[in-house]
Enzyme design. Structure first.
Site, PDB file in Angstrom:
ATOM      1  N   ARG A  43     -25.495 -94.977 -67.655  1.00 33.40           N
ATOM      2  CA  ARG A  43     -24.421 -93.910 -67.975  1.00 33.40           C
ATOM      3  C   ARG A  43     -23.439 -94.735 -68.822  1.00 33.40           C
ATOM      4  O   ARG A  43     -22.489 -93.950 -69.524  1.00 33.40           O
ATOM      5  CB  ARG A  43     -23.531 -93.700 -66.622  1.00 33.40           C
ATOM      6  CG  ARG A  43     -24.581 -92.997 -65.661  1.00 33.40           C
ATOM      7  CD  ARG A  43     -23.762 -92.745 -64.299  1.00 33.40           C
ATOM      8  NE  ARG A  43     -24.780 -92.479 -63.384  1.00 33.40           N
ATOM      9  CZ  ARG A  43     -24.782 -92.411 -62.045  1.00 33.40           C
ATOM     10  NH1 ARG A  43     -23.411 -92.720 -61.676  1.00 33.40           N
ATOM     11  NH2 ARG A  43     -25.644 -92.122 -61.201  1.00 33.40           N
ATOM     12  N   GLU A  99     -26.176 -98.602 -77.024  1.00 36.24           N
ATOM     13  CA  GLU A  99     -25.941 -99.215 -75.762  1.00 36.24           C
ATOM     14  C   GLU A  99     -24.497 -99.380 -75.740  1.00 36.24           C
ATOM     15  O   GLU A  99     -24.006 -99.850 -76.637  1.00 36.24           O
ATOM     16  CB  GLU A  99     -26.857-100.460 -75.729  1.00 36.24           C
ATOM     17  CG  GLU A  99     -26.596-101.491 -74.452  1.00 36.24           C
ATOM     18  CD  GLU A  99     -27.134-100.608 -73.307  1.00 36.24           C
ATOM     19  OE1 GLU A  99     -26.708 -99.552 -72.765  1.00 36.24           O
ATOM     20  OE2 GLU A  99     -27.974-101.322 -72.443  1.00 36.24           O
ATOM     21  N   ASP A 100     -23.927 -99.473 -74.420  1.00 36.05           N
ATOM     22  CA  ASP A 100     -22.619 -99.821 -74.178  1.00 36.05           C
ATOM     23  C   ASP A 100     -22.437-101.600 -74.536  1.00 36.05           C
ATOM     24  O   ASP A 100     -21.496-101.924 -75.167  1.00 36.05           O
ATOM     25  CB  ASP A 100     -22.079 -99.565 -72.976  1.00 36.05           C
ATOM     26  CG  ASP A 100     -22.666 -99.813 -71.809  1.00 36.05           C
ATOM     27  OD1 ASP A 100     -23.928-100.314 -71.929  1.00 36.05           O
ATOM     28  OD2 ASP A 100     -22.021 -99.731 -70.717  1.00 36.05           O
ATOM     29  N   ASP A 103     -25.970-107.631 -72.388  1.00 33.97           N
ATOM     30  CA  ASP A 103     -25.621-108.913 -71.674  1.00 33.97           C
ATOM     31  C   ASP A 103     -26.993-109.840 -71.811  1.00 33.97           C
ATOM     32  O   ASP A 103     -27.009-110.670 -72.926  1.00 33.97           O
ATOM     33  CB  ASP A 103     -25.290-108.705 -70.201  1.00 33.97           C
ATOM     34  CG  ASP A 103     -24.495-109.573 -69.381  1.00 33.97           C
ATOM     35  OD1 ASP A 103     -24.917-110.772 -69.686  1.00 33.97           O
ATOM     36  OD2 ASP A 103     -24.031-109.348 -68.539  1.00 33.97           O
ATOM     37  N   GLY A 105     -29.935-109.088 -72.096  1.00 37.85           N
ATOM     38  CA  GLY A 105     -30.955-108.678 -73.012  1.00 37.85           C
ATOM     39  C   GLY A 105     -32.283-108.037 -72.170  1.00 37.85           C
ATOM     40  O   GLY A 105     -32.927-107.610 -72.897  1.00 37.85           O
ATOM     41  N   ASN A 106     -32.186-108.525 -70.910  1.00 40.09           N
ATOM     42  CA  ASN A 106     -33.339-108.052 -70.225  1.00 40.09           C
ATOM     43  C   ASN A 106     -33.813-106.472 -70.243  1.00 40.09           C
ATOM     44  O   ASN A 106     -34.632-106.093 -70.229  1.00 40.09           O
ATOM     45  CB  ASN A 106     -33.351-108.683 -68.689  1.00 40.09           C
ATOM     46  CG  ASN A 106     -33.711-110.134 -68.624  1.00 40.09           C
ATOM     47  OD1 ASN A 106     -34.323-110.644 -69.586  1.00 40.09           O
ATOM     48  ND2 ASN A 106     -32.727-110.627 -68.141  1.00 40.09           N
ATOM     49  N   ASP A 159     -18.346-100.151 -66.531  1.00 37.11           N
ATOM     50  CA  ASP A 159     -17.831 -99.804 -65.217  1.00 37.11           C
ATOM     51  C   ASP A 159     -18.115-100.810 -64.424  1.00 37.11           C
ATOM     52  O   ASP A 159     -18.839-101.893 -64.604  1.00 37.11           O
ATOM     53  CB  ASP A 159     -18.703 -98.356 -64.686  1.00 37.11           C
ATOM     54  CG  ASP A 159     -20.123 -99.109 -64.023  1.00 37.11           C
ATOM     55  OD1 ASP A 159     -20.436 -98.995 -62.902  1.00 37.11           O
ATOM     56  OD2 ASP A 159     -20.681 -99.545 -65.022  1.00 37.11           O
TER      57      ASP A 159
END
Length: 175
Positions: A43, A99-100, A103, A105-106, A159
């Site tokens: 989201r 993408e937001d 982190d 990359g996974n 979030d």
């Protein structure tokens, strides 16, 4: 629970960066005759993608995937689950994954692996925020908004336990 928050990236900085990213994307795809599809990872990307797509001049489609690696934690579990797949076809099209935050990359690596099997003409990445110090998998991010230190941030789609996405800025929270 009391949450302390400080603004890390202001609303004005975000708006300027989204406009700049839109200009870079316009230049990149200007000569392509292929259809363009923006794929948002739900989201978190929805707010960023809504603003970004209005800055892209080339006609394009929007599609979404829902993937999860965090659950209710502040740290990625490393396990990636595809909860909702694309509705449309991407074969032969230019794909821009929006993408937001990147982190480890996974999550994005798994998404790219799936998308590449579907025969797109090209796949590029656009992220609002990147945490390079957390990267476990090297990713080629063509369109990058902000690089930040390893802090837990919320706002503008990001979030904590499904809260704070609505904030017009990006803030660091202390739990």
């Amino acid at each position: 629970m009391t949450v302390e928050m400080s603004v890390m990236i202001s609303t004005e900085e975000i708006q300027a960066k989204v406009k700049q990213l839109g200009e870079l994307i316009n230049a990149h795809y200007a000569q392509s005759e292929k259809e363009l599809v923006l794929i948002g990872l739900l989201r978190g990307s929805v707010i960023f993608m809504a603003d970004l797509c209005r800055c892209i001049a080339k006609p394009h489609e929007l599609d979404f995937m829902t993937v999860s690696s965090y659950g209710r934690s502040t740290v990625s579990s490393g396990e990636v689950k595809i909860l909702k797949d694309l509705d449309g076809e991407i074969r032969g099209k230019d794909v821009l994954v929006v993408e937001d935050i990147i982190d480890s990359g996974n999550t994005l690596s798994k998404v790219l692996e799936v998308l590449k099997t579907r025969g797109p003409n090209s796949i590029e990445l656009c992220t609002l925020v990147s945490k390079p110090s957390r990267r476990e998998i090297d990713l080629d991010v063509r369109f990058l908004g902000f690089e930040v230190e390893d802090r837990f941030i919320v706002g503008y789609g990001l979030d904590y336990d499904q809260k704070y996405r609505h904030l017009p800025f990006i803030g660091e929270i202390g739990l």
